[in-house]
Design a protein around this motif. Structure first.
Motif, PDB file in Angstrom:
ATOM      1  N   GLY A 119      71.196  15.217  71.002  1.00 56.65           N
ATOM      2  CA  GLY A 119      72.260  14.059  70.740  1.00 56.65           C
ATOM      3  C   GLY A 119      72.918  13.654  71.948  1.00 56.65           C
ATOM      4  O   GLY A 119      74.075  13.497  71.965  1.00 56.65           O
ATOM      5  N   VAL A 120      72.294  13.372  73.263  1.00 57.33           N
ATOM      6  CA  VAL A 120      73.031  13.262  74.504  1.00 57.33           C
ATOM      7  C   VAL A 120      72.665  11.756  75.044  1.00 57.33           C
ATOM      8  O   VAL A 120      71.662  11.574  75.028  1.00 57.33           O
ATOM      9  N   ALA A 121      73.551  11.366  75.190  1.00 60.15           N
ATOM     10  CA  ALA A 121      73.419   9.780  76.151  1.00 60.15           C
ATOM     11  C   ALA A 121      72.554   9.984  77.423  1.00 60.15           C
ATOM     12  O   ALA A 121      73.056  10.750  78.110  1.00 60.15           O
ATOM     13  N   LEU A 122      71.456   9.170  77.618  1.00 57.58           N
ATOM     14  CA  LEU A 122      70.805   9.254  78.807  1.00 57.58           C
ATOM     15  C   LEU A 122      70.724   7.798  78.991  1.00 57.58           C
ATOM     16  O   LEU A 122      70.146   6.938  78.422  1.00 57.58           O
ATOM     17  N   THR A 123      70.757   7.653  80.276  1.00 54.49           N
ATOM     18  CA  THR A 123      70.801   6.188  80.822  1.00 54.49           C
ATOM     19  C   THR A 123      69.897   6.278  82.216  1.00 54.49           C
ATOM     20  O   THR A 123      70.169   6.987  82.896  1.00 54.49           O
ATOM     21  N   LEU A 124      68.829   5.545  82.062  1.00 58.11           N
ATOM     22  CA  LEU A 124      68.142   5.400  83.463  1.00 58.11           C
ATOM     23  C   LEU A 124      68.329   4.100  84.163  1.00 58.11           C
ATOM     24  O   LEU A 124      68.817   3.050  83.888  1.00 58.11           O
ATOM     25  N   VAL A 125      68.545   4.166  85.530  1.00 59.26           N
ATOM     26  CA  VAL A 125      69.067   3.202  86.319  1.00 59.26           C
ATOM     27  C   VAL A 125      68.138   2.856  87.565  1.00 59.26           C
ATOM     28  O   VAL A 125      67.603   3.858  88.211  1.00 59.26           O
ATOM     29  N   ALA A 126      67.537   1.634  87.379  1.00 56.42           N
ATOM     30  CA  ALA A 126      66.368   1.126  88.262  1.00 56.42           C
ATOM     31  C   ALA A 126      66.565  -0.331  88.809  1.00 56.42           C
ATOM     32  O   ALA A 126      67.454  -0.884  87.938  1.00 56.42           O
ATOM     33  N   ASN A 127      65.848  -0.504  89.820  1.00 51.86           N
ATOM     34  CA  ASN A 127      65.910  -1.721  90.155  1.00 51.86           C
ATOM     35  C   ASN A 127      64.681  -2.419  89.758  1.00 51.86           C
ATOM     36  O   ASN A 127      64.235  -3.563  89.966  1.00 51.86           O
TER      37      ASN A 127
ATOM     38  N   ARG B  73      68.999   4.457  76.862  1.00 51.27           N
ATOM     39  CA  ARG B  73      68.977   3.086  77.262  1.00 51.27           C
ATOM     40  C   ARG B  73      68.736   2.872  79.064  1.00 51.27           C
ATOM     41  O   ARG B  73      68.688   4.182  79.693  1.00 51.27           O
ATOM     42  N   SER B  74      68.420   1.774  79.369  1.00 56.88           N
ATOM     43  CA  SER B  74      68.232   1.674  80.932  1.00 56.88           C
ATOM     44  C   SER B  74      69.078   0.370  81.295  1.00 56.88           C
ATOM     45  O   SER B  74      69.639  -0.218  80.403  1.00 56.88           O
ATOM     46  N   ILE B  75      69.381   0.377  82.476  1.00 53.89           N
ATOM     47  CA  ILE B  75      70.156  -0.419  83.134  1.00 53.89           C
ATOM     48  C   ILE B  75      69.253  -1.102  84.471  1.00 53.89           C
ATOM     49  O   ILE B  75      68.917  -0.024  85.233  1.00 53.89           O
ATOM     50  N   ARG B  76      68.945  -2.017  84.617  1.00 55.87           N
ATOM     51  CA  ARG B  76      68.444  -2.624  85.570  1.00 55.87           C
ATOM     52  C   ARG B  76      69.449  -3.348  86.599  1.00 55.87           C
ATOM     53  O   ARG B  76      70.094  -4.183  86.292  1.00 55.87           O
ATOM     54  N   VAL B  77      69.184  -2.937  87.776  1.00 53.83           N
ATOM     55  CA  VAL B  77      70.373  -3.265  88.928  1.00 53.83           C
ATOM     56  C   VAL B  77      69.424  -4.212  89.734  1.00 53.83           C
ATOM     57  O   VAL B  77      68.308  -4.491  89.778  1.00 53.83           O
ATOM     58  N   GLY B  78      70.157  -5.018  90.619  1.00 53.44           N
ATOM     59  CA  GLY B  78      69.542  -5.984  91.574  1.00 53.44           C
ATOM     60  C   GLY B  78      68.668  -5.224  92.533  1.00 53.44           C
ATOM     61  O   GLY B  78      68.985  -4.285  92.853  1.00 53.44           O
ATOM     62  N   ALA B  79      67.759  -5.930  93.105  1.00 53.72           N
ATOM     63  CA  ALA B  79      66.847  -5.322  94.052  1.00 53.72           C
ATOM     64  C   ALA B  79      67.718  -5.133  95.495  1.00 53.72           C
ATOM     65  O   ALA B  79      68.514  -5.913  95.620  1.00 53.72           O
ATOM     66  N   GLY B  80      67.227  -4.022  96.094  1.00 52.51           N
ATOM     67  CA  GLY B  80      67.915  -3.781  97.294  1.00 52.51           C
ATOM     68  C   GLY B  80      68.262  -2.199  97.523  1.00 52.51           C
ATOM     69  O   GLY B  80      68.379  -1.563  96.399  1.00 52.51           O
ATOM     70  N   PHE B  81      68.378  -2.193  98.758  1.00 54.30           N
ATOM     71  CA  PHE B  81      68.462  -0.564  99.151  1.00 54.30           C
ATOM     72  C   PHE B  81      69.675   0.185  98.520  1.00 54.30           C
ATOM     73  O   PHE B  81      70.887  -0.223  98.492  1.00 54.30           O
ATOM     74  N   ASP B  82      69.490   1.265  97.810  1.00 56.13           N
ATOM     75  CA  ASP B  82      70.463   2.055  97.123  1.00 56.13           C
ATOM     76  C   ASP B  82      71.314   1.271  96.120  1.00 56.13           C
ATOM     77  O   ASP B  82      72.423   1.653  95.371  1.00 56.13           O
TER      78      ASP B  82
END
Length: 151
Positions: A26-34, A46-55
């Motif tokens: 029961g732990v929140a898990l967030t994947l962050v990717a471009n 859940r997932s978060i999509r970030v803009g393209a670009g280095f880092d």
């Protein structure tokens, strides 16, 4: 505890272990990717999509991470920033980065980068194997159990 995953380079098998752990504990898990990621339907994942670009994913994780969170990454500079913010850090092979070993890891990374930029072929990491997956699962269980006892 919130688990943040630097998902652009995180192997699928490691993400699967994380999905099961998030559900079980029961732990929140967030994947962050471009890029867009398919995640299982879950109130914990859940997932978060970030803009393209280095880092860009790294910067988003650093912006959101808090003391006591867990970051999953093989990126040494991201690990150093997360540790500085009070987070636990685990790489996909089960190695735990800490304030005691992160300086050495940063120095080795910089050394290897210097070698590569001078033309030396250093090769990449070995493919993830069953032993690595087990080491990751064991280290994750240890950190989650400790967090549960503390919380």
């Amino acid at each position: 505890m919130h688990i943040w995953v630097d998902a652009d380079a995180c192997p699928r098998v490691i993400r699967d272990i994380l999905y099961r752990a998030a559900e079980r504990c029961g732990v929140a898990l967030t994947l962050v990717a471009n890029q867009s990621l398919n995640t299982p339907p879950s109130r914990w994942i859940r997932s978060i999509r970030v803009g393209a670009g280095f880092d860009q994913a790294d910067a988003e994780i650093v912006r959101r991470v808090s003391t006591g969170d867990l970051v999953i990454t093989a990126d040494i500079p991201l690990a150093a920033e997360a540790i500085a913010k009070g987070a636990e850090v685990l790489d996909p092979r089960g190695e735990r980065y800490t304030k005691h070993n992160i300086g050495e890891r940063l120095n080795m990374r910089d050394f290897m980068e210097t070698l590569r930029s001078s033309g030396v072929q250093t090769g990449g990491p070995a493919a993830l194997d069953a032993r690595d997956r087990q080491a990751f699962a064991n280290a994750l269980d240890t950190l989650l159990s400790r967090a549960a006892r503390a919380g």
